[in-house]
Design a protein around this motif. Structure first.
Motif, PDB file in Angstrom:
ATOM      1  N   UNK A   1      23.925  36.949  -3.719  1.00 27.38           N
ATOM      2  CA  UNK A   1      25.260  37.548  -3.675  1.00 27.38           C
ATOM      3  C   UNK A   1      25.653  38.183  -5.012  1.00 27.38           C
ATOM      4  N   UNK A   2      25.666  39.520  -5.096  1.00 25.54           N
ATOM      5  CA  UNK A   2      25.968  40.191  -6.360  1.00 25.54           C
ATOM      6  C   UNK A   2      27.426  40.094  -6.802  1.00 25.54           C
ATOM      7  N   UNK A   3      28.317  39.646  -5.926  1.00 27.78           N
ATOM      8  CA  UNK A   3      29.733  39.584  -6.288  1.00 27.78           C
ATOM      9  C   UNK A   3      30.156  38.211  -6.825  1.00 27.78           C
ATOM     10  N   UNK A   4      29.200  37.299  -7.026  1.00 25.71           N
ATOM     11  CA  UNK A   4      29.530  36.006  -7.630  1.00 25.71           C
ATOM     12  C   UNK A   4      29.712  36.213  -9.129  1.00 25.71           C
ATOM     13  N   UNK A   5      30.877  35.865  -9.621  1.00 27.91           N
ATOM     14  CA  UNK A   5      31.186  36.045 -11.041  1.00 27.91           C
ATOM     15  C   UNK A   5      30.311  35.146 -11.900  1.00 27.91           C
ATOM     16  N   UNK A   6      29.797  35.728 -12.990  1.00 26.09           N
ATOM     17  CA  UNK A   6      28.995  34.966 -13.937  1.00 26.09           C
ATOM     18  C   UNK A   6      27.551  34.768 -13.530  1.00 26.09           C
ATOM     19  N   UNK A   7      27.137  35.338 -12.398  1.00 21.41           N
ATOM     20  CA  UNK A   7      25.751  35.201 -11.938  1.00 21.41           C
ATOM     21  C   UNK A   7      24.855  36.154 -12.732  1.00 21.41           C
ATOM     22  N   UNK A   8      23.627  35.708 -12.984  1.00 24.30           N
ATOM     23  CA  UNK A   8      22.652  36.506 -13.724  1.00 24.30           C
ATOM     24  C   UNK A   8      21.625  37.065 -12.737  1.00 24.30           C
ATOM     25  N   UNK A   9      21.410  38.375 -12.782  1.00 27.37           N
ATOM     26  CA  UNK A   9      20.416  39.020 -11.935  1.00 27.37           C
ATOM     27  C   UNK A   9      19.024  38.641 -12.441  1.00 27.37           C
ATOM     28  N   UNK A  10      18.195  38.068 -11.573  1.00 23.46           N
ATOM     29  CA  UNK A  10      16.853  37.635 -11.960  1.00 23.46           C
ATOM     30  C   UNK A  10      15.772  38.631 -11.576  1.00 23.46           C
ATOM     31  N   UNK A  11      15.941  39.296 -10.432  1.00 20.16           N
ATOM     32  CA  UNK A  11      14.904  40.198  -9.931  1.00 20.16           C
ATOM     33  C   UNK A  11      15.514  41.514  -9.460  1.00 20.16           C
ATOM     34  N   UNK A  12      14.666  42.540  -9.401  1.00 16.01           N
ATOM     35  CA  UNK A  12      15.128  43.854  -8.961  1.00 16.01           C
ATOM     36  C   UNK A  12      15.580  43.872  -7.511  1.00 16.01           C
ATOM     37  N   UNK A  13      15.061  42.940  -6.698  1.00 17.34           N
ATOM     38  CA  UNK A  13      15.429  42.946  -5.281  1.00 17.34           C
ATOM     39  C   UNK A  13      16.687  42.122  -4.985  1.00 17.34           C
ATOM     40  N   UNK A  14      17.401  41.686  -6.030  1.00 15.14           N
ATOM     41  CA  UNK A  14      18.708  41.078  -5.810  1.00 15.14           C
ATOM     42  C   UNK A  14      18.734  39.567  -5.707  1.00 15.14           C
ATOM     43  N   UNK A  15      17.986  38.891  -6.558  1.00 18.34           N
ATOM     44  CA  UNK A  15      18.026  37.435  -6.633  1.00 18.34           C
ATOM     45  C   UNK A  15      18.854  37.066  -7.859  1.00 18.34           C
ATOM     46  N   UNK A  16      19.834  36.174  -7.680  1.00 19.78           N
ATOM     47  CA  UNK A  16      20.767  35.811  -8.746  1.00 19.78           C
ATOM     48  C   UNK A  16      20.723  34.317  -9.026  1.00 19.78           C
ATOM     49  N   UNK A  17      21.105  33.968 -10.256  1.00 21.97           N
ATOM     50  CA  UNK A  17      21.181  32.564 -10.687  1.00 21.97           C
ATOM     51  C   UNK A  17      22.549  32.335 -11.301  1.00 21.97           C
ATOM     52  N   UNK A  18      23.199  31.271 -10.861  1.00 21.25           N
ATOM     53  CA  UNK A  18      24.436  30.864 -11.513  1.00 21.25           C
ATOM     54  C   UNK A  18      25.692  31.343 -10.824  1.00 21.25           C
ATOM     55  N   UNK A  19      26.798  31.057 -11.495  1.00 19.65           N
ATOM     56  CA  UNK A  19      28.107  31.335 -10.951  1.00 19.65           C
ATOM     57  C   UNK A  19      28.790  30.046 -10.532  1.00 19.65           C
ATOM     58  N   UNK A  20      30.012  30.168 -10.134  1.00 21.40           N
ATOM     59  CA  UNK A  20      30.829  29.020  -9.728  1.00 21.40           C
ATOM     60  C   UNK A  20      30.803  28.903  -8.200  1.00 21.40           C
ATOM     61  N   UNK A  21      30.322  27.790  -7.663  1.00 20.64           N
ATOM     62  CA  UNK A  21      30.217  27.658  -6.200  1.00 20.64           C
ATOM     63  C   UNK A  21      31.534  27.861  -5.448  1.00 20.64           C
ATOM     64  N   UNK A  22      32.650  27.407  -5.995  1.00 19.46           N
ATOM     65  CA  UNK A  22      33.912  27.593  -5.265  1.00 19.46           C
ATOM     66  C   UNK A  22      34.285  29.075  -5.202  1.00 19.46           C
ATOM     67  N   UNK A  23      34.043  29.829  -6.274  1.00 18.75           N
ATOM     68  CA  UNK A  23      34.315  31.267  -6.268  1.00 18.75           C
ATOM     69  C   UNK A  23      33.317  31.993  -5.365  1.00 18.75           C
ATOM     70  N   UNK A  24      32.086  31.476  -5.282  1.00 16.77           N
ATOM     71  CA  UNK A  24      31.052  32.100  -4.445  1.00 16.77           C
ATOM     72  C   UNK A  24      31.468  32.135  -2.977  1.00 16.77           C
ATOM     73  N   UNK A  25      32.227  31.145  -2.538  1.00 20.10           N
ATOM     74  CA  UNK A  25      32.682  31.126  -1.135  1.00 20.10           C
ATOM     75  C   UNK A  25      33.535  32.346  -0.807  1.00 20.10           C
ATOM     76  N   UNK A  26      34.334  32.801  -1.763  1.00 18.30           N
ATOM     77  CA  UNK A  26      35.125  34.017  -1.562  1.00 18.30           C
ATOM     78  C   UNK A  26      34.257  35.254  -1.767  1.00 18.30           C
TER      79      UNK A  26
END
Length: 117
Positions: free
Chosen positions: A36-61
């Motif tokens: 999910x690219x709209x998770x705040x604070x997430x770090x893009x790991x791969x070119x195909x859109x794999x992310x690491x991190x962010x706040x789980x409660x914010x991720x729900x929105x």
């Protein structure tokens, strides 16, 4: 009454298993791997859109953000407790010593639906 019972804090992720990430018990809270690219604070790991991190409660929105090409679900996220962390030099040495074997894998494989019992 049942109507007054609050929803679980991470309601959209309740069906997801908690994965064990390693032996470092100093990791704070949960680590989150996701698509999910709209998770705040997430770090893009791969070119195909794999992310690491962010706040789980914010991720729900974030997973319902209208700017996304599709609405995300809890199946687009994996949660890990604990981790194994290495310095770059230490990891490179362990790969040279064949302790670890780097591999490329698509996010479709990482997030493939699994059979449920």
């Amino acid at each position: 009454s049942a109507a007054s019972v609050p929803a679980p804090l991470l309601e959209k992720f309740c069906i997801q298993p908690l994965w064990f990430g390693g032996v470092d018990n100093l990791s704070p809270g949960l680590d989150m791997l996701h698509q999910c690219p709209t998770v705040q604070g997430a770090k893009l790991l791969t070119k195909d859109g794999l992310y690491w991190g962010g706040e789980p409660t914010q991720a729900q929105d974030a997973m319902e953000d209208p700017s996304l090409p599709r609405i995300m679900t809890g199946f687009d996220f994996k949660f890990f407790v604990q981790a194994t962390r290495f310095s770059r030099a230490e990891l490179e040495q362990q790969c040279s010593d064949k302790v670890w074997f780097p591999a490329s894998v698509s996010k479709q494989v990482l997030f493939k639906s699994r059979d449920r019992m």
